[in-house]
Design a protein around this motif. Structure first.
Motif, PDB file in Angstrom:
ATOM      1  N   ALA A 174      16.907 110.845 -38.887  1.00 36.86           N
ATOM      2  CA  ALA A 174      17.140 112.140 -39.519  1.00 36.86           C
ATOM      3  C   ALA A 174      16.206 112.377 -40.699  1.00 36.86           C
ATOM      4  CB  ALA A 174      18.601 112.243 -39.971  1.00 36.86           C
ATOM      5  N   ALA A 175      15.788 111.320 -41.372  1.00 35.29           N
ATOM      6  CA  ALA A 175      14.918 111.467 -42.544  1.00 35.29           C
ATOM      7  C   ALA A 175      13.454 111.589 -42.177  1.00 35.29           C
ATOM      8  CB  ALA A 175      15.127 110.282 -43.481  1.00 35.29           C
ATOM      9  N   GLY A 176      13.124 111.423 -40.909  1.00 33.86           N
ATOM     10  CA  GLY A 176      11.736 111.596 -40.509  1.00 33.86           C
ATOM     11  C   GLY A 176      11.045 110.328 -40.091  1.00 33.86           C
ATOM     12  N   GLY A 177      11.783 109.263 -39.856  1.00 35.23           N
ATOM     13  CA  GLY A 177      11.203 108.036 -39.339  1.00 35.23           C
ATOM     14  C   GLY A 177      10.558 107.182 -40.395  1.00 35.23           C
ATOM     15  N   VAL A 178       9.442 106.550 -40.034  1.00 38.43           N
ATOM     16  CA  VAL A 178       8.817 105.578 -40.904  1.00 38.43           C
ATOM     17  C   VAL A 178       8.268 106.209 -42.168  1.00 38.43           C
ATOM     18  CG1 VAL A 178       6.524 105.775 -39.881  1.00 38.43           C
ATOM     19  CG2 VAL A 178       7.260 103.587 -40.880  1.00 38.43           C
ATOM     20  N   GLN A 179       7.979 107.515 -42.142  1.00 37.71           N
ATOM     21  CA  GLN A 179       7.439 108.185 -43.325  1.00 37.71           C
ATOM     22  C   GLN A 179       8.485 108.336 -44.427  1.00 37.71           C
ATOM     23  OE1 GLN A 179       5.908 111.885 -41.870  1.00 37.71           O
ATOM     24  NE2 GLN A 179       4.086 110.961 -40.931  1.00 37.71           N
ATOM     25  N   SER A 180       9.781 108.284 -44.084  1.00 42.65           N
ATOM     26  CA  SER A 180      10.837 108.494 -45.088  1.00 42.65           C
ATOM     27  C   SER A 180      11.005 107.301 -46.022  1.00 42.65           C
ATOM     28  CB  SER A 180      12.169 108.773 -44.379  1.00 42.65           C
ATOM     29  OG  SER A 180      12.575 107.630 -43.626  1.00 42.65           O
ATOM     30  N   GLY A 181      10.538 106.145 -45.636  1.00 45.81           N
ATOM     31  CA  GLY A 181      10.711 104.945 -46.458  1.00 45.81           C
ATOM     32  C   GLY A 181      12.046 104.262 -46.267  1.00 45.81           C
ATOM     33  N   LEU A 182      12.930 104.792 -45.382  1.00 48.45           N
ATOM     34  CA  LEU A 182      14.243 104.187 -45.177  1.00 48.45           C
ATOM     35  C   LEU A 182      14.201 102.976 -44.254  1.00 48.45           C
ATOM     36  CD1 LEU A 182      16.569 107.325 -44.860  1.00 48.45           C
ATOM     37  CD2 LEU A 182      16.089 105.908 -46.854  1.00 48.45           C
ATOM     38  N   ALA A 183      13.023 102.637 -43.753  1.00 46.82           N
ATOM     39  CA  ALA A 183      12.933 101.458 -42.890  1.00 46.82           C
ATOM     40  C   ALA A 183      13.321 100.185 -43.623  1.00 46.82           C
ATOM     41  CB  ALA A 183      11.513 101.343 -42.331  1.00 46.82           C
ATOM     42  N   ILE A 184      13.172 100.228 -44.945  1.00 45.36           N
ATOM     43  CA  ILE A 184      13.527  99.046 -45.724  1.00 45.36           C
ATOM     44  C   ILE A 184      15.018  98.737 -45.628  1.00 45.36           C
ATOM     45  CG2 ILE A 184      13.994 100.248 -47.884  1.00 45.36           C
ATOM     46  CD1 ILE A 184      12.088  96.927 -47.439  1.00 45.36           C
ATOM     47  N   LEU A 185      15.852  99.748 -45.310  1.00 40.73           N
ATOM     48  CA  LEU A 185      17.290  99.518 -45.179  1.00 40.73           C
ATOM     49  C   LEU A 185      17.611  98.563 -44.038  1.00 40.73           C
ATOM     50  CD1 LEU A 185      18.735 103.123 -45.756  1.00 40.73           C
ATOM     51  CD2 LEU A 185      18.636 101.218 -47.369  1.00 40.73           C
ATOM     52  N   TYR A 186      16.755  98.494 -43.034  1.00 39.69           N
ATOM     53  CA  TYR A 186      17.001  97.567 -41.929  1.00 39.69           C
ATOM     54  C   TYR A 186      17.005  96.103 -42.399  1.00 39.69           C
ATOM     55  CZ  TYR A 186      16.465 101.126 -38.291  1.00 39.69           C
ATOM     56  OH  TYR A 186      16.646 102.208 -37.466  1.00 39.69           O
ATOM     57  N   LEU A 187      16.353  95.857 -43.530  1.00 38.48           N
ATOM     58  CA  LEU A 187      16.267  94.477 -44.006  1.00 38.48           C
ATOM     59  C   LEU A 187      17.637  93.917 -44.383  1.00 38.48           C
ATOM     60  CD1 LEU A 187      14.092  92.353 -44.493  1.00 38.48           C
ATOM     61  CD2 LEU A 187      13.959  93.132 -46.878  1.00 38.48           C
ATOM     62  N   PHE A 188      18.544  94.796 -44.785  1.00 37.02           N
ATOM     63  CA  PHE A 188      19.877  94.341 -45.190  1.00 37.02           C
ATOM     64  C   PHE A 188      20.652  93.719 -44.020  1.00 37.02           C
ATOM     65  CE2 PHE A 188      24.389  95.618 -45.383  1.00 37.02           C
ATOM     66  CZ  PHE A 188      24.822  94.722 -46.334  1.00 37.02           C
ATOM     67  N   PRO A 189      20.901  94.396 -42.899  1.00 29.13           N
ATOM     68  CA  PRO A 189      21.614  93.759 -41.786  1.00 29.13           C
ATOM     69  C   PRO A 189      20.816  92.630 -41.145  1.00 29.13           C
ATOM     70  CG  PRO A 189      20.827  95.906 -41.120  1.00 29.13           C
ATOM     71  CD  PRO A 189      20.593  95.807 -42.597  1.00 29.13           C
ATOM     72  N   LEU A 190      19.483  92.745 -41.140  1.00 25.45           N
ATOM     73  CA  LEU A 190      18.700  91.673 -40.540  1.00 25.45           C
ATOM     74  C   LEU A 190      18.797  90.374 -41.343  1.00 25.45           C
ATOM     75  CD1 LEU A 190      15.479  93.629 -39.450  1.00 25.45           C
ATOM     76  CD2 LEU A 190      17.442  92.929 -38.056  1.00 25.45           C
ATOM     77  N   CYS A 191      18.753  90.479 -42.657  1.00 27.69           N
ATOM     78  CA  CYS A 191      18.916  89.268 -43.488  1.00 27.69           C
ATOM     79  C   CYS A 191      20.315  88.697 -43.357  1.00 27.69           C
ATOM     80  CB  CYS A 191      18.603  89.596 -44.940  1.00 27.69           C
ATOM     81  SG  CYS A 191      16.863  89.951 -45.250  1.00 27.69           S
ATOM     82  N   GLY A 192      21.329  89.558 -43.324  1.00 28.95           N
ATOM     83  CA  GLY A 192      22.687  89.067 -43.119  1.00 28.95           C
ATOM     84  C   GLY A 192      22.834  88.340 -41.799  1.00 28.95           C
ATOM     85  N   GLY A 193      22.232  88.907 -40.733  1.00 29.91           N
ATOM     86  CA  GLY A 193      22.267  88.229 -39.449  1.00 29.91           C
ATOM     87  C   GLY A 193      21.512  86.924 -39.462  1.00 29.91           C
ATOM     88  N   ALA A 194      20.385  86.864 -40.204  1.00 33.31           N
ATOM     89  CA  ALA A 194      19.609  85.628 -40.293  1.00 33.31           C
ATOM     90  C   ALA A 194      20.393  84.521 -40.975  1.00 33.31           C
ATOM     91  CB  ALA A 194      18.304  85.885 -41.032  1.00 33.31           C
ATOM     92  N   ILE A 195      21.268  84.878 -41.926  1.00 38.41           N
ATOM     93  CA  ILE A 195      22.049  83.875 -42.650  1.00 38.41           C
ATOM     94  C   ILE A 195      23.253  83.410 -41.852  1.00 38.41           C
ATOM     95  CG2 ILE A 195      23.453  83.503 -44.712  1.00 38.41           C
ATOM     96  CD1 ILE A 195      21.592  85.398 -46.197  1.00 38.41           C
ATOM     97  N   ARG A 215      33.425  83.577 -46.756  1.00 38.09           N
ATOM     98  CA  ARG A 215      33.041  84.032 -48.094  1.00 38.09           C
ATOM     99  C   ARG A 215      31.692  84.772 -48.074  1.00 38.09           C
ATOM    100  NH1 ARG A 215      33.486  79.471 -52.381  1.00 38.09           N
ATOM    101  NH2 ARG A 215      35.622  79.665 -51.633  1.00 38.09           N
ATOM    102  N   PRO A 216      30.636  84.242 -47.419  1.00 36.68           N
ATOM    103  CA  PRO A 216      29.406  85.038 -47.309  1.00 36.68           C
ATOM    104  C   PRO A 216      29.607  86.361 -46.575  1.00 36.68           C
ATOM    105  CG  PRO A 216      28.958  82.739 -46.790  1.00 36.68           C
ATOM    106  CD  PRO A 216      30.432  82.872 -46.901  1.00 36.68           C
ATOM    107  N   LEU A 217      30.495  86.366 -45.570  1.00 39.24           N
ATOM    108  CA  LEU A 217      30.756  87.621 -44.856  1.00 39.24           C
ATOM    109  C   LEU A 217      31.405  88.648 -45.779  1.00 39.24           C
ATOM    110  CD1 LEU A 217      30.623  89.118 -42.158  1.00 39.24           C
ATOM    111  CD2 LEU A 217      32.909  88.206 -41.632  1.00 39.24           C
ATOM    112  N   GLN A 218      32.310  88.186 -46.641  1.00 41.41           N
ATOM    113  CA  GLN A 218      32.929  89.101 -47.598  1.00 41.41           C
ATOM    114  C   GLN A 218      31.897  89.605 -48.608  1.00 41.41           C
ATOM    115  OE1 GLN A 218      36.091  86.737 -49.249  1.00 41.41           O
ATOM    116  NE2 GLN A 218      37.197  86.591 -47.306  1.00 41.41           N
ATOM    117  N   THR A 219      31.015  88.724 -49.056  1.00 40.00           N
ATOM    118  CA  THR A 219      29.944  89.155 -49.961  1.00 40.00           C
ATOM    119  C   THR A 219      29.014  90.152 -49.268  1.00 40.00           C
ATOM    120  OG1 THR A 219      30.042  86.984 -51.028  1.00 40.00           O
ATOM    121  CG2 THR A 219      28.089  88.331 -51.452  1.00 40.00           C
ATOM    122  N   PHE A 220      28.724  89.895 -47.992  1.00 41.15           N
ATOM    123  CA  PHE A 220      27.902  90.792 -47.183  1.00 41.15           C
ATOM    124  C   PHE A 220      28.545  92.177 -47.108  1.00 41.15           C
ATOM    125  CE2 PHE A 220      26.359  91.896 -42.730  1.00 41.15           C
ATOM    126  CZ  PHE A 220      25.117  92.332 -43.175  1.00 41.15           C
TER     127      PHE A 220
END
Length: 573
Positions: A99-120, A18-23
């Motif tokens: 592609a967006a320019g690395g850490v300056q693009s602000g997309l680094a926050i997207l990594y938090l999604f798979p990392l939190c899922g893996g932590a759970i 069920r958490p995997l489906q929610t993920f």
């Protein structure tokens, strides 16, 4: 599945789907939001020099939908699906991030999604490994930009993101671990409760005592098989039926309400109650059952001992009470069997070994009575004569037990039989004609051996005469017709009623509370009734005499099968 061995029991890991489906569903939402932002922002998120960015988003969305469907319809290989999804997440986010320019693009926050899922969904070590991979990717991208002499690029920002990811993953994994342990504990408690419930149901279903769980409004919430057999209920009746809906069970309802009233008044609420239940074939909740008593004869009523107990719990708004039903007929039969076993060995030698010497003693006492005239001598002779007569009555009762099976089953009109019997009994006992009141008996005809019925009624009237007040109408006898075809013959006196503790042994052989009794009269009377397809019992009935409130009165009741049943019953006189 060794990687998930630290995530609780197999039952807990099975619930991870069920958490995997929610993920997976959350992944679809995030990618869809990014596409909408890309469509309505007015400028490409990845810049005009990255034409493959839109295609990357679309491929990522397709993969997200595929992963979600796979977790819903193919619940197999959990670990493989999870690792594949996390790998695709990190790969796609890395493409977008670079592609967006690395850490300056602000997309680094997207990594938090798979990392939190893996932590759970994974233990701590695999979760930290994923954080390490992401941190190395961000540091590598920043280092590459530094090599290209980009002035506005700093590896410190990537390092801060990595440190924040490590801290977040560690905290989330620890919290998830505690939740998993709580879930394991709850699952274990649930299994223990289910096992205990199964054991309780097995014990309750197999126990000989009946159990009724009821509420203050006489609603029945549970009933075990033993209670169904005692009350003649249909097996598997729908729950939450009312006890007062079944007229045949009204004695139980009255006893329960009386106990509730005593409890509310602060009186002794633990006293037992004795009731007689006579199942009626007209009631939809009752079934017509053939209950065979001792010797294979039909039992027409169930004599029950009731015990009440209150159940208080905050889980329900109303109080619950448990009614324990104990079949006194079976207990009485067991007691009778023990006594009759010894009596059977005695009966064979009574006629010659006891009766003949007893007759000689009585004859000798009669001869001495003619010669001894002193008051003291006459008193001693009277003691001898009274005890000889008592022993003779006991011997006669014992010998009758072997002759009781011989009966003349014929139709007997009560309207002519009862007045004749009462007249002869009154003459024999030298009673005034108004002492015994004969109530309405109607034109009923019953199938009963006349000699047997006469012996039963004489026994009951003699017993009533011993305790009655000797006033006019102090002994009453009347008939009550039931719609089911049964006829009740009531014998009642105005003396003190029989206490419940005495009632429990009333029909046992050799049990008596009188120094002049043999203890076989009521037992023999019940045996004669059973032999004629009838039932003799002592019942407590609620009645409301004029000028008095509702009270409980006892009387002997003979339940017969009438040859000509009436359509309505006669009230108590």
């Amino acid at each position: 599945m060794s990687l998930l061995s630290g995530l609780g029991t197999a039952e807990t890991r099975a619930a991870f789907w069920r958490p995997l489906q929610t993920f997976g569903f959350t992944r679809i939402v995030i990618v869809a939001v990014l596409l909408l932002f890309l469509a309505f922002n007015g400028r490409p998120l990845l810049g005009n020099d990255q034409p493959f960015g839109r295609d990357t988003y679309l491929l990522y969305l397709a993969a997200a939908i595929g992963f979600w469907l796979l977790s819903v319809y193919q619940r197999r290989y959990f670990l493989l699906q999870l690792l594949l999804q996390l790998a695709i997440d990190i790969a796609c986010i890395t493409l977008l991030y670079v592609a967006a320019g690395g850490v300056q693009s602000g997309l680094a926050i997207l990594y938090l999604f798979p990392l939190c899922g893996g932590a759970i969904l994974t233990p701590l070590v695999p979760a930290l490994f994923l954080v390490s991979v992401v941190t190395l990717i961000m540091l590598g991208e920043s280092g590459y930009q530094v090599l290209l002499s980009a002035n506005d690029v700093s590896t410190s920002r990537a390092g801060l993101f990595g440190a924040a990811f490590f801290a977040a993953v560690f905290l989330i994994n620890r919290l998830a671990g505690k939740l998993i342990k709580q879930e394991d504990l709850a699952a274990q408690r649930g299994r223990d409760l289910r096992v205990q419930e199964a054991i309780n149901q097995l014990i309750i279903a197999d126990m000989e005592d009946g159990i009724l769980v009821t509420g203050p409004e006489l609603a029945i919430f549970a009933c075990n098989p033993a209670a169904e057999r005692m009350l003649g209920l249909k097996p598997g009746m729908a729950p939450e039926w009312n006890l007062d809906e079944v007229p045949a069970l009204q004695p139980i309802a009255d006893a329960f309400l009386g106990w509730m009233k005593r409890a509310a008044d602060g009186e002794d609420a633990d006293a037992s109650a004795f009731v007689v239940v006579k199942p009626s074939e007209e009631q939809p909740n009752l079934q017509r059952t053939t209950v065979m008593g001792q010797g294979g004869r039909l039992e027409m009523a169930a004599h029950l001992r009731l015990r009440f107990a209150r159940v208080r719990s905050s889980a329900v708004a109303d109080d619950r009470a448990v009614i324990f039903l104990q079949d006194m007929t079976r207990i009485e039969s067991q007691a009778q069997e023990l006594k009759l076993a010894s009596m059977g060995r005695l009966t064979a030698s009574i006629a010659h070994e006891v009766r003949n010497p007893l007759s000689a003693i009585g004859h000798a006492a009669s001869l001495l009575k003619e010669d001894l005239v002193l008051p003291t001598q006459q008193r001693l002779l009277k003691i001898i004569g009274d005890n000889v007569s008592r022993l003779n009555r006991m011997i006669e009762d014992i010998l009758k037990l072997s002759r009781k099976a011989q009966m003349n089953d014929e139709e007997l009109p009560l309207a002519s039989f009862l007045p004749r019997l009462l007249g002869e009994f009154g003459e024999t006992q030298s009673l005034p004609p108004t002492l015994i009141g004969l109530g309405p008996v109607g034109g009923h005809t019953v199938r009963f051996d006349p000699l047997h019925l006469e012996e039963v009624l004489v026994n009951l009237l003699t017993n009533a005469l011993r305790y009655a007040s000797k006033r006019d109408g102090s002994i009453r006898i009347w008939a009550v017709a039931q719609k089911s075809g049964r006829l009740e013959l009531h014998v009642q006196d105005d003396g003190p009623g029989i206490e419940p503790k005495v009632r429990a042994h009333l029909f046992e052989p050799f049990y008596t509370t009188s120094s002049k009794g043999t203890g076989l009269g009521l037992y023999l009377a019940r045996e004669l009734c059973l032999n004629n397809g009838a039932m003799l019992d002592y019942e407590y009935r609620h009645e409301k005499p004029e000028g008095r409130g509702d009270h409980l009165s006892g009387r002997f009741v003979i339940t017969l099968v009438a040859s000509q049943p009436a359509l309505s019953g006669h009230p108590s006189p």
